[in-house]
Design an enzyme around this catalytic site. Structure first.
Site, PDB file in Angstrom:
ATOM      1  CG  ASN A  39     -27.912  86.254  20.156  1.00  0.00           C
ATOM      2  OD1 ASN A  39     -28.068  87.037  21.113  1.00  0.00           O
ATOM      3  ND2 ASN A  39     -28.020  86.639  18.900  1.00  0.00           N
ATOM      4  CB  CYS A  78     -39.771  76.335  24.644  1.00  0.00           C
ATOM      5  SG  CYS A  78     -39.137  75.817  26.254  1.00  0.00           S
TER       6      CYS A  78
END
Lengths: 211, 211
Positions: free
Chosen positions: B121, B146
């Site tokens: 999500n 990341c």
């Protein structure tokens, strides 16, 4: 226009053919405007660009890709290119030459055969000449390309990374990202053994190597 | 310092937490000089740089990578970074914060969970805020990262490419180059559906989109 550069080395006299289609800035015909394709999604109604296969930015003013074709011309126009570094021996297609001419882009052709393993023989002298052209700021912004943007382009960019003092693991990591399943041990060996010491004196203004 | 940006949308009031470690230019401690590693080959005797995993240049002043660690610091110093766009919710490691402080680099943290399919999500609002930070020239040169430089970084760069009007095929081609065997359909769907129209008014000075 054809330039023939003669190199002497190891008792052998080798000829490297470099084809240069010269920029004709003063007599340029009107620039053909290539249009991006229409976005089919109804949400934006805007036009889209189609970068060539395997397109990427290598460093300031240096791009890489596979062979650009007509649908990519509108995108290439956004890069404001001064030169193309073309690494295949085949003649440049007429449509591409027309695109270059109408945009004042110079073509440097370094004819490297696209051999398959285990018969790969990357001509070091030609890669050296190509690297010199890439490093010449007068030629930037430039696009390096071969057929698929994997092996010949990958080797040339790898040699550039060595000059930028990247460790071999990172050079290979980048090479493999583009070559993927087609990665060649012979290409990687070539990059490993390529001696960049003769380029050390050249001024380099990359973002990845401030010196 | 913590900044809390509150957004209203669709009747809901959502809070996006953005952690910003501010640049402290006037009170900067002396810059720690990180040294590249010694080249073990006897031919050059020079020191080598170790770019972070999955490192690449996205466009002028925009870089991407996996999580940088101590061995990468010397390389990162060559980029002259002004900011880091960090896309994970975990606290930034102390050693990295020290590196940022001693080099006057600002940290923007957008905490996106690293979910696995089929429970992915991607928070659109957070990607939107991150994209705003990326587009702000005052933050450039910057590094987006990341953990592995594949999914969260890939999605943010993909949204940037949409803003640059790249066709989806090219956006996905680039995403897959970094994600490789870990490419996710859900990430690609997110990029496809991401609406960039609200960013159109922003000034953009990329090499890949002159306008």
């Amino acid at each position: 226009m054809k330039l023939h550069t003669v190199h002497e080395g190891g008792g052998l006299c080798r000829t490297i053919e470099v084809t240069v289609v010269q920029r004709q800035a003063p007599q340029l015909p009107p620039v053909t405007k290539f249009s991006p394709v229409a976005d089919e999604s109804e949400t934006t109604g805007e036009e889209l660009y189609i970068p060539p296969l395997n397109f990427a930015m290598v460093d300031n003013g240096i791009f890489r890709s596979g062979f650009p074709d007509y649908p990519n011309f509108a995108f290439l126009q956004t890069l404001g290119l001064r030169s193309i570094i073309y690494l295949c021996p085949e003649p440049y297609p007429e449509a591409n030459i027309e695109f270059l001419k109408s945009n004042g882009i110079e073509l440097f052709q370094f004819g490297i055969e696209g051999c398959k393993e285990p018969f790969v023989n990357i001509p070091e002298d030609t890669i050296r000449e190509a690297l010199k052209a890439v490093l010449d700021v007068r030629n930037q912004p430039l696009l390096i390309h071969c057929k698929r943007g994997k092996h010949r382009t990958g080797c040339l960019v790898g040699c550039l990374r060595k000059l930028q003092r990247w460790c071999l693991t990172s050079v290979f990591d980048e090479y493999q990202r583009f070559a993927a399943a087609k990665a060649r041990v012979s290409d990687q060996r070539f990059m490993e053994l390529f001696d960049v010491s003769s380029f050390r004196h050249l001024p380099i203004s990359f973002s990845c190597l401030k010196r």
